[in-house]
Write a protein that holds these residues in place. Structure first.
Motif, PDB file in Angstrom:
ATOM      1  N   LYS A 114       2.458  13.572 -16.457  1.00  0.00           N
ATOM      2  CA  LYS A 114       2.059  13.743 -18.062  1.00  0.00           C
ATOM      3  C   LYS A 114       0.846  14.361 -18.292  1.00  0.00           C
ATOM      4  CE  LYS A 114       1.322   9.417 -18.760  1.00  0.00           C
ATOM      5  NZ  LYS A 114       1.506   6.829 -18.878  1.00  0.00           N
ATOM      6  N   GLY A 115       0.103  14.473 -17.437  1.00  0.00           N
ATOM      7  CA  GLY A 115      -1.485  15.551 -17.319  1.00  0.00           C
ATOM      8  C   GLY A 115      -2.378  15.170 -17.552  1.00  0.00           C
ATOM      9  N   LEU A 116      -2.499  14.069 -16.558  1.00  0.00           N
ATOM     10  CA  LEU A 116      -3.370  13.121 -16.157  1.00  0.00           C
ATOM     11  C   LEU A 116      -4.351  14.366 -14.988  1.00  0.00           C
ATOM     12  CD1 LEU A 116      -2.202  10.171 -15.149  1.00  0.00           C
ATOM     13  CD2 LEU A 116      -3.332  10.489 -17.480  1.00  0.00           C
ATOM     14  N   LEU A 117      -5.723  13.970 -15.395  1.00  0.00           N
ATOM     15  CA  LEU A 117      -6.425  14.089 -14.003  1.00  0.00           C
ATOM     16  C   LEU A 117      -6.632  14.026 -12.965  1.00  0.00           C
ATOM     17  CD1 LEU A 117     -10.052  14.366 -15.568  1.00  0.00           C
ATOM     18  CD2 LEU A 117      -8.310  16.567 -16.182  1.00  0.00           C
ATOM     19  N   GLU A 118      -5.983  15.012 -12.241  1.00  0.00           N
ATOM     20  CA  GLU A 118      -6.317  14.476 -10.203  1.00  0.00           C
ATOM     21  C   GLU A 118      -6.993  13.554 -10.228  1.00  0.00           C
ATOM     22  OE1 GLU A 118      -3.327  16.129  -9.073  1.00  0.00           O
ATOM     23  OE2 GLU A 118      -3.313  15.380  -6.959  1.00  0.00           O
ATOM     24  N   ARG A 119      -8.089  13.794 -10.486  1.00  0.00           N
ATOM     25  CA  ARG A 119      -8.705  12.569  -9.814  1.00  0.00           C
ATOM     26  C   ARG A 119      -8.347  11.125 -10.417  1.00  0.00           C
ATOM     27  NH1 ARG A 119     -15.075  13.528 -11.300  1.00  0.00           N
ATOM     28  NH2 ARG A 119     -15.028  15.818  -9.998  1.00  0.00           N
ATOM     29  N   THR A 120      -7.648  10.798 -11.791  1.00  0.00           N
ATOM     30  CA  THR A 120      -7.325  10.033 -12.302  1.00  0.00           C
ATOM     31  C   THR A 120      -6.302   9.550 -11.893  1.00  0.00           C
ATOM     32  OG1 THR A 120      -8.613  10.385 -13.653  1.00  0.00           O
ATOM     33  CG2 THR A 120      -6.626   9.115 -14.529  1.00  0.00           C
ATOM     34  N   VAL A 121      -5.289  10.761 -11.069  1.00  0.00           N
ATOM     35  CA  VAL A 121      -4.581  10.225 -10.327  1.00  0.00           C
ATOM     36  C   VAL A 121      -4.709   9.907  -9.169  1.00  0.00           C
ATOM     37  CG1 VAL A 121      -1.784  11.211  -9.264  1.00  0.00           C
ATOM     38  CG2 VAL A 121      -2.606  11.839 -11.728  1.00  0.00           C
ATOM     39  N   ILE A 122      -5.420  10.514  -8.351  1.00  0.00           N
ATOM     40  CA  ILE A 122      -5.616  10.422  -6.623  1.00  0.00           C
ATOM     41  C   ILE A 122      -6.566   9.108  -6.697  1.00  0.00           C
ATOM     42  CG2 ILE A 122      -7.115  10.981  -4.774  1.00  0.00           C
ATOM     43  CD1 ILE A 122      -4.596  12.290  -4.871  1.00  0.00           C
ATOM     44  N   TYR A 123      -7.541   8.639  -7.449  1.00  0.00           N
ATOM     45  CA  TYR A 123      -8.908   7.744  -7.257  1.00  0.00           C
ATOM     46  C   TYR A 123      -8.322   5.933  -8.342  1.00  0.00           C
ATOM     47  CZ  TYR A 123     -11.805  10.104  -4.758  1.00  0.00           C
ATOM     48  OH  TYR A 123     -12.369  11.174  -3.984  1.00  0.00           O
ATOM     49  N   LYS A 124      -7.702   6.669  -9.397  1.00  0.00           N
ATOM     50  CA  LYS A 124      -7.232   5.466 -10.452  1.00  0.00           C
ATOM     51  C   LYS A 124      -5.738   4.871  -9.701  1.00  0.00           C
ATOM     52  CE  LYS A 124      -7.034   3.498 -15.143  1.00  0.00           C
ATOM     53  NZ  LYS A 124      -6.605   4.349 -16.160  1.00  0.00           N
ATOM     54  N   HIS A 125      -4.617   5.784  -9.937  1.00  0.00           N
ATOM     55  CA  HIS A 125      -3.256   5.095  -9.391  1.00  0.00           C
ATOM     56  C   HIS A 125      -3.297   5.202  -7.720  1.00  0.00           C
ATOM     57  CE1 HIS A 125      -2.346   5.114 -13.635  1.00  0.00           C
ATOM     58  NE2 HIS A 125      -3.423   6.105 -13.805  1.00  0.00           N
ATOM     59  N   GLY A 126      -3.314   6.681  -7.085  1.00  0.00           N
ATOM     60  CA  GLY A 126      -3.610   5.685  -5.694  1.00  0.00           C
ATOM     61  C   GLY A 126      -4.168   5.447  -4.721  1.00  0.00           C
ATOM     62  N   LEU A 127      -4.893   4.999  -4.510  1.00  0.00           N
ATOM     63  CA  LEU A 127      -6.541   4.908  -3.796  1.00  0.00           C
ATOM     64  C   LEU A 127      -6.298   3.543  -4.487  1.00  0.00           C
ATOM     65  CD1 LEU A 127      -8.711   4.312  -2.166  1.00  0.00           C
ATOM     66  CD2 LEU A 127     -10.379   4.971  -3.947  1.00  0.00           C
ATOM     67  N   ILE A 128      -6.011   2.500  -5.143  1.00  0.00           N
ATOM     68  CA  ILE A 128      -6.488   1.469  -5.869  1.00  0.00           C
ATOM     69  C   ILE A 128      -4.713   1.263  -5.010  1.00  0.00           C
ATOM     70  CG2 ILE A 128      -5.949  -0.645  -7.669  1.00  0.00           C
ATOM     71  CD1 ILE A 128      -8.879   0.180  -7.920  1.00  0.00           C
ATOM     72  N   ASN A 129      -3.625   0.879  -4.885  1.00  0.00           N
ATOM     73  CA  ASN A 129      -2.984   1.140  -4.225  1.00  0.00           C
ATOM     74  C   ASN A 129      -2.605   1.300  -2.648  1.00  0.00           C
ATOM     75  OD1 ASN A 129      -0.568  -0.141  -6.788  1.00  0.00           O
ATOM     76  ND2 ASN A 129      -1.727   2.430  -7.457  1.00  0.00           N
ATOM     77  N   ALA A 130      -3.715   1.844  -2.423  1.00  0.00           N
ATOM     78  CA  ALA A 130      -3.545   2.161  -1.032  1.00  0.00           C
ATOM     79  C   ALA A 130      -4.721   1.296  -0.600  1.00  0.00           C
ATOM     80  CB  ALA A 130      -3.833   4.011  -0.946  1.00  0.00           C
ATOM     81  N   LEU A 131      -5.244   0.575  -1.000  1.00  0.00           N
ATOM     82  CA  LEU A 131      -6.342  -0.495  -0.424  1.00  0.00           C
ATOM     83  C   LEU A 131      -6.348  -1.256   0.176  1.00  0.00           C
ATOM     84  CD1 LEU A 131      -9.149   0.254  -2.405  1.00  0.00           C
ATOM     85  CD2 LEU A 131      -9.554   1.248  -0.571  1.00  0.00           C
ATOM     86  N   ILE A 132      -4.976  -2.061   0.002  1.00  0.00           N
ATOM     87  CA  ILE A 132      -4.962  -3.192   0.520  1.00  0.00           C
ATOM     88  C   ILE A 132      -4.512  -3.133   2.230  1.00  0.00           C
ATOM     89  CG2 ILE A 132      -2.084  -5.186   0.743  1.00  0.00           C
ATOM     90  CD1 ILE A 132      -2.436  -5.136  -2.267  1.00  0.00           C
ATOM     91  N   PRO A 133      -3.298  -2.689   2.384  1.00  0.00           N
ATOM     92  CA  PRO A 133      -4.167  -2.622   4.304  1.00  0.00           C
ATOM     93  C   PRO A 133      -4.651  -2.189   4.843  1.00  0.00           C
ATOM     94  CG  PRO A 133      -2.374  -1.052   3.355  1.00  0.00           C
ATOM     95  CD  PRO A 133      -2.371  -1.325   1.553  1.00  0.00           C
ATOM     96  N   THR A 134      -6.497  -0.859   3.890  1.00  0.00           N
ATOM     97  CA  THR A 134      -7.523  -0.540   4.666  1.00  0.00           C
ATOM     98  C   THR A 134      -8.919  -1.911   4.475  1.00  0.00           C
ATOM     99  OG1 THR A 134      -6.891   1.662   3.189  1.00  0.00           O
ATOM    100  CG2 THR A 134      -9.584   0.430   4.205  1.00  0.00           C
ATOM    101  N   LEU A 135      -7.354  -3.331   3.243  1.00  0.00           N
ATOM    102  CA  LEU A 135      -8.561  -4.170   3.378  1.00  0.00           C
ATOM    103  C   LEU A 135      -8.895  -4.955   4.207  1.00  0.00           C
ATOM    104  CD1 LEU A 135      -8.867  -4.985  -0.253  1.00  0.00           C
ATOM    105  CD2 LEU A 135     -10.748  -4.595   1.295  1.00  0.00           C
ATOM    106  N   THR A 136      -7.259  -4.981   4.695  1.00  0.00           N
ATOM    107  CA  THR A 136      -6.671  -5.790   5.802  1.00  0.00           C
ATOM    108  C   THR A 136      -7.786  -5.713   7.346  1.00  0.00           C
ATOM    109  OG1 THR A 136      -4.638  -6.045   4.524  1.00  0.00           O
ATOM    110  CG2 THR A 136      -4.464  -6.728   7.389  1.00  0.00           C
ATOM    111  N   ILE A 137      -7.590  -4.351   7.449  1.00  0.00           N
ATOM    112  CA  ILE A 137      -8.265  -3.975   8.937  1.00  0.00           C
ATOM    113  C   ILE A 137      -9.716  -3.733   8.790  1.00  0.00           C
ATOM    114  CG2 ILE A 137      -9.011  -1.885  10.149  1.00  0.00           C
ATOM    115  CD1 ILE A 137      -5.702  -2.594  10.598  1.00  0.00           C
ATOM    116  N   LEU A 138     -10.215  -4.141   6.997  1.00  0.00           N
ATOM    117  CA  LEU A 138     -11.316  -4.141   7.528  1.00  0.00           C
ATOM    118  C   LEU A 138     -12.169  -5.851   7.429  1.00  0.00           C
ATOM    119  CD1 LEU A 138     -12.704  -2.708   4.217  1.00  0.00           C
ATOM    120  CD2 LEU A 138     -13.605  -1.745   6.444  1.00  0.00           C
ATOM    121  N   GLY A 139     -11.074  -6.726   7.221  1.00  0.00           N
ATOM    122  CA  GLY A 139     -11.152  -7.938   7.769  1.00  0.00           C
ATOM    123  C   GLY A 139     -10.843  -7.924   9.018  1.00  0.00           C
TER     124      GLY A 139
END
Length: 336
Positions: free
Chosen positions: A241-266
């Protein structure tokens, strides 16, 4: 959500009861006589016997247990014989130092490890990726006590960049006005910049030492989660869709990748509380760690049992909070 939280809190009760039973039994079967430790090795037998009677150690084990549970139900964590204060009083004095050290360690781990994991995943097989993987391997393996001594040797003894590893603040600086017991927070609330600078300088090395293992694990988990997420169709769609790479990585990618990381932090929160015992001893940090070490050497049961129970309660509450945060990150998660 209220029903879910209530159910989780009720489910904590059997686990905490198990902790109470196990810590009570273990404290009684370990070698050592608290009465002799309190009276001294050369104390007459009648003095030792009198102390044993006062401490209730001559009562049958089941009587001691029910007495201990009765105290807990009344909010009484017992009496620390080696300090002459109640455990609650000792904890109120020392626990803020441990909590501050643990929270700063978690914060350092989050601020360092998550960006490192993201960069390593988006630049797979690059030099940065290889360095992060080596760091993760070393950080997860290095013993806390060894790392603490190395940090003191380099940054205090050789370079002189860090203050003496002797407590939370220098002896010639007044601590901030006590509001929460957390020096950094209290310094900010009262506008005491001198105390804030001193507090940050003293906490930096022990916090780095304590957080190194967590940083390594979180960085590795973030990298793995990001690699899995950025290979998904919706990430390719976002790029198409032409979104900026930063938006793709941090808005769409990182948010969805955070759940396992949150589990580890807990899960790591419990590890940090346990690791604080060693770190505080190395850096003469006036928290629960040194207190528990002294309690173990004095065979003082009550502080050890109270610390274990308090750690279990905090660990359970942190994990409940992590589960609730899942719902904020991923709207598909429902609490029923």
């Amino acid at each position: 959500m209220f029903v879910y939280i209530l159910r989780r809190l009720l489910l904590m009760i059997p686990g905490l009861m198990g902790i109470v039973i196990i810590t009570f039994i273990l404290s009684r079967v370990l070698p050592g006589d608290p009465a002799i430790m309190l009276a001294g090795e050369q104390a007459p037998p009648d003095v030792v016997e009198k102390i044993r009677e006062e401490m209730g150690l001559n009562d049958p084990l089941y009587v001691q247990f029910f007495h201990y549970v009765g105290q807990l139900l009344q909010g009484d964590l017992g009496f620390a014989w080696h300090t002459g204060h109640t455990v609650l009083e000792d904890f109120a004095t020392r626990f803020p130092a441990t909590l501050e050290l643990t929270l700063v360690s978690i914060l350092i781990a989050i601020l360092v490890a998550i960006p490192v994991g993201v960069v390593a995943a988006t630049r797979k097989e690059s030099v940065i990726d290889h360095i992060s993987r080596v760091f993760s391997m070393i950080g997860a393996c290095v013993p806390i006590f060894w790392l603490g001594l190395i940090l003191i040797y380099i940054f205090y003894s050789n370079l002189g960049w860090a203050p003496a590893p002797m407590g939370r603040i220098s002896g010639d600086i007044n601590p901030p006005t006590d509001i929460t017991g957390l020096y950094i927070v209290d310094s900010l609330l009262t506008g005491d910049m001198v105390a804030l600078k001193e507090s940050l300088a003293h906490i930096l090395l022990p916090a780095i030492c304590l957080s190194t293992g967590t940083m390594a694990i979180v960085a590795r988990m973030t990298r793995s989660s990001m690699l899995e997420v950025i290979g998904q169709d919706y990430i390719r769609t976002a790029r198409a869709k032409g979104l900026l790479e930063r938006t793709v990585i941090y808005k769409h990618g990182l948010i969805n990748a955070l759940i396992p990381t949150l589990t580890i932090l807990g899960l790591q929160f419990g590890f940090l509380l346990g690791g604080a015992v060693i770190t505080e001893t190395i850096f003469s940090w006036p928290g629960i760690g040194g207190y528990i070490t002294d309690s173990i050497l004095a065979t003082d049961y009550a502080p050890i049992q109270a610390f274990t129970l308090l750690s279990a309660v905090l660990y359970s509450l942190i994990n409940l909070s992590v589960d609730l945060i899942y719902g904020l990150i991923d709207p598909r998660i429902r609490y029923e």
